[in-house]
Design an enzyme around this catalytic site. Structure first.
Site, PDB file in Angstrom:
ATOM      1  N   LYS A 150       0.831  -1.220   0.000  1.00 24.30           N
ATOM      2  CA  LYS A 150       0.000   0.000   0.000  1.00 24.30           C
ATOM      3  C   LYS A 150       0.862   1.266   0.000  1.00 24.30           C
ATOM      4  O   LYS A 150       0.584   2.201  -0.732  1.00 24.30           O
ATOM      5  CB  LYS A 150      -0.906   0.046   1.251  1.00 24.30           C
ATOM      6  CG  LYS A 150      -1.983  -1.011   1.292  1.00 24.30           C
ATOM      7  CD  LYS A 150      -2.985  -0.734   2.418  1.00 24.30           C
ATOM      8  CE  LYS A 150      -2.394  -0.833   3.808  1.00 24.30           C
ATOM      9  NZ  LYS A 150      -2.022  -2.186   4.237  1.00 24.30           N
ATOM     10  N   ARG A 180      -9.703   0.705   8.813  1.00 23.29           N
ATOM     11  CA  ARG A 180      -9.173  -0.604   9.179  1.00 23.29           C
ATOM     12  C   ARG A 180     -10.168  -1.398  10.017  1.00 23.29           C
ATOM     13  O   ARG A 180      -9.861  -2.533  10.395  1.00 23.29           O
ATOM     14  CB  ARG A 180      -7.893  -0.397   9.985  1.00 23.29           C
ATOM     15  CG  ARG A 180      -6.616  -0.799   9.248  1.00 23.29           C
ATOM     16  CD  ARG A 180      -5.497  -0.576  10.193  1.00 23.29           C
ATOM     17  NE  ARG A 180      -4.259  -1.172   9.891  1.00 23.29           N
ATOM     18  CZ  ARG A 180      -3.244  -0.548   9.308  1.00 23.29           C
ATOM     19  NH1 ARG A 180      -3.382   0.674   8.858  1.00 23.29           N
ATOM     20  NH2 ARG A 180      -2.098  -1.157   9.180  1.00 23.29           N
ATOM     21  N   ARG A 197      11.512  -5.648   4.620  1.00 24.04           N
ATOM     22  CA  ARG A 197      11.219  -4.229   4.350  1.00 24.04           C
ATOM     23  C   ARG A 197      12.147  -3.303   5.144  1.00 24.04           C
ATOM     24  O   ARG A 197      12.400  -3.512   6.326  1.00 24.04           O
ATOM     25  CB  ARG A 197       9.772  -3.939   4.718  1.00 24.04           C
ATOM     26  CG  ARG A 197       9.374  -2.486   4.556  1.00 24.04           C
ATOM     27  CD  ARG A 197       7.906  -2.312   4.428  1.00 24.04           C
ATOM     28  NE  ARG A 197       7.147  -2.707   5.601  1.00 24.04           N
ATOM     29  CZ  ARG A 197       5.816  -2.694   5.650  1.00 24.04           C
ATOM     30  NH1 ARG A 197       5.117  -2.316   4.598  1.00 24.04           N
ATOM     31  NH2 ARG A 197       5.185  -3.055   6.744  1.00 24.04           N
ATOM     32  N   ARG A 249      11.186  -1.073  10.562  1.00 27.67           N
ATOM     33  CA  ARG A 249      10.129  -0.685  11.493  1.00 27.67           C
ATOM     34  C   ARG A 249      10.051  -1.677  12.649  1.00 27.67           C
ATOM     35  O   ARG A 249      10.203  -2.871  12.447  1.00 27.67           O
ATOM     36  CB  ARG A 249       8.784  -0.649  10.753  1.00 27.67           C
ATOM     37  CG  ARG A 249       8.546   0.645  10.038  1.00 27.67           C
ATOM     38  CD  ARG A 249       7.360   0.597   9.137  1.00 27.67           C
ATOM     39  NE  ARG A 249       6.186  -0.038   9.721  1.00 27.67           N
ATOM     40  CZ  ARG A 249       4.978  -0.022   9.152  1.00 27.67           C
ATOM     41  NH1 ARG A 249       4.807   0.610   8.007  1.00 27.67           N
ATOM     42  NH2 ARG A 249       3.954  -0.615   9.707  1.00 27.67           N
ATOM     43  N   ARG A 309      -0.095  -8.644  13.572  1.00 34.19           N
ATOM     44  CA  ARG A 309      -0.729  -7.671  12.653  1.00 34.19           C
ATOM     45  C   ARG A 309      -1.617  -8.401  11.634  1.00 34.19           C
ATOM     46  O   ARG A 309      -2.700  -7.923  11.298  1.00 34.19           O
ATOM     47  CB  ARG A 309       0.350  -6.850  11.935  1.00 34.19           C
ATOM     48  CG  ARG A 309       1.046  -5.886  12.878  1.00 34.19           C
ATOM     49  CD  ARG A 309       2.294  -5.312  12.259  1.00 34.19           C
ATOM     50  NE  ARG A 309       2.022  -4.434  11.143  1.00 34.19           N
ATOM     51  CZ  ARG A 309       2.923  -4.100  10.233  1.00 34.19           C
ATOM     52  NH1 ARG A 309       4.142  -4.591  10.286  1.00 34.19           N
ATOM     53  NH2 ARG A 309       2.603  -3.271   9.268  1.00 34.19           N
TER      54      ARG A 309
END
Ligand code: AMP
Length: 223
Positions: free
Chosen positions: A13, A88, A127, A160, A171
């Site tokens: 996203k 969300r 990431r 992160r 998550r």
């Protein structure tokens, strides 16, 4: 135009939000980024949010809704905006519907980025992000030109806190339980499903195609 980029964590996203935003000339608003800025600034909201974010949970609807409205009332959103990571929960979706209707803005159009579960885990584990310009890298598929530093500004890339294995699992669980049902809330012609398991440029082309194929009828009163 109001676009909602939707999909599980790690589906791309953030990367697509930047590409679509510069193509359409509307701001991309990431509630995750807004919350991280609050955490960084140590505001009351940031202090509440930090603990929840670190464990992979969702920040309360009331807090996130209010934060989002503060942002979309800025003048740069007058022609429309793109949301990354909001809504969300079904409650957030209902809130957004009501807000857009009250502003006589068109209902949001949803781009759903579909990516397989194992790919999501692999992507999030690999990431890295530039803490200054926000550019997102993937050590496997989109590494920076020089190891560990941002192509744009040479800043050391960070991982992160919530991109670690146990938090990633949490998550994804939150997504299944709370965020997945948002897609059912919107089910219908406003939802465009795009294969997110392709190179970023191809995903972007598919998103652009979906938007162009089904152009939105902007109400004359829309700002
Ligand atoms: P993201 O950068 O979109 O992956 O978001 C990072 C974290 O911020 C999430 O795991 C949540 O803890 C929090 N967050 C972001 N957006 C929302 C939202 N719309 N509602 C609740 N929590 C959110």
């Amino acid at each position: 135009m109001v676009l909602l980029l939707f999909g599980p964590p790690g589906c791309g996203k953030g990367t697509q939000a930047r590409m679509v935003s510069s193509w359409l000339g509307i701001p991309a608003i990431s509630t995750g980024d807004l919350l991280r800025a609050e955490v960084e600034a140590r505001t009351a909201l940031g202090i509440t949010a930090a603990e929840i974010m670190e464990t992979g949970g969702l920040v309360g609807d009331g807090l996130v809704n209010a934060m989002l409205i503060r942002r979309v009332e800025h003048s740069d959103c007058a022609r429309g905006f793109l949301l990354d990571g909001f809504p969300r929960t079904v409650a957030q979706a209902g809130f957004l519907d009501g807000y857009l209707a009250s502003r006589q803005l068109p209902p949001g159009r949803i781009i759903y980025l579909d990516v397989e579960r194992q790919t999501l885990v692999d992507r999030m584990s690999a990431r890295r992000q530039c803490p200054v310009c926000g550019k997102i890298y993937n050590l496997l598929h989109q590494p920076p030109r020089a190891k560990g530093v941002c192509d744009n500004d040479g800043t050391v890339l960070i991982r992160r806190k919530d991109d670690h294995q146990s938090i990633i699992r949490q998550r994804l669980k939150e997504y299944d339980e709370l965020t997945g049902p948002v897609l059912d809330h919107y089910r219908g012609p406003r939802v465009h499903s795009v294969d997110g398991d392709q190179p970023a440029e191809r995903v972007f082309e598919d998103i652009a195609g979906a938007i162009q194929w089904a152009p939105e009828r902007e109400p004359s009163s829309a700002a």
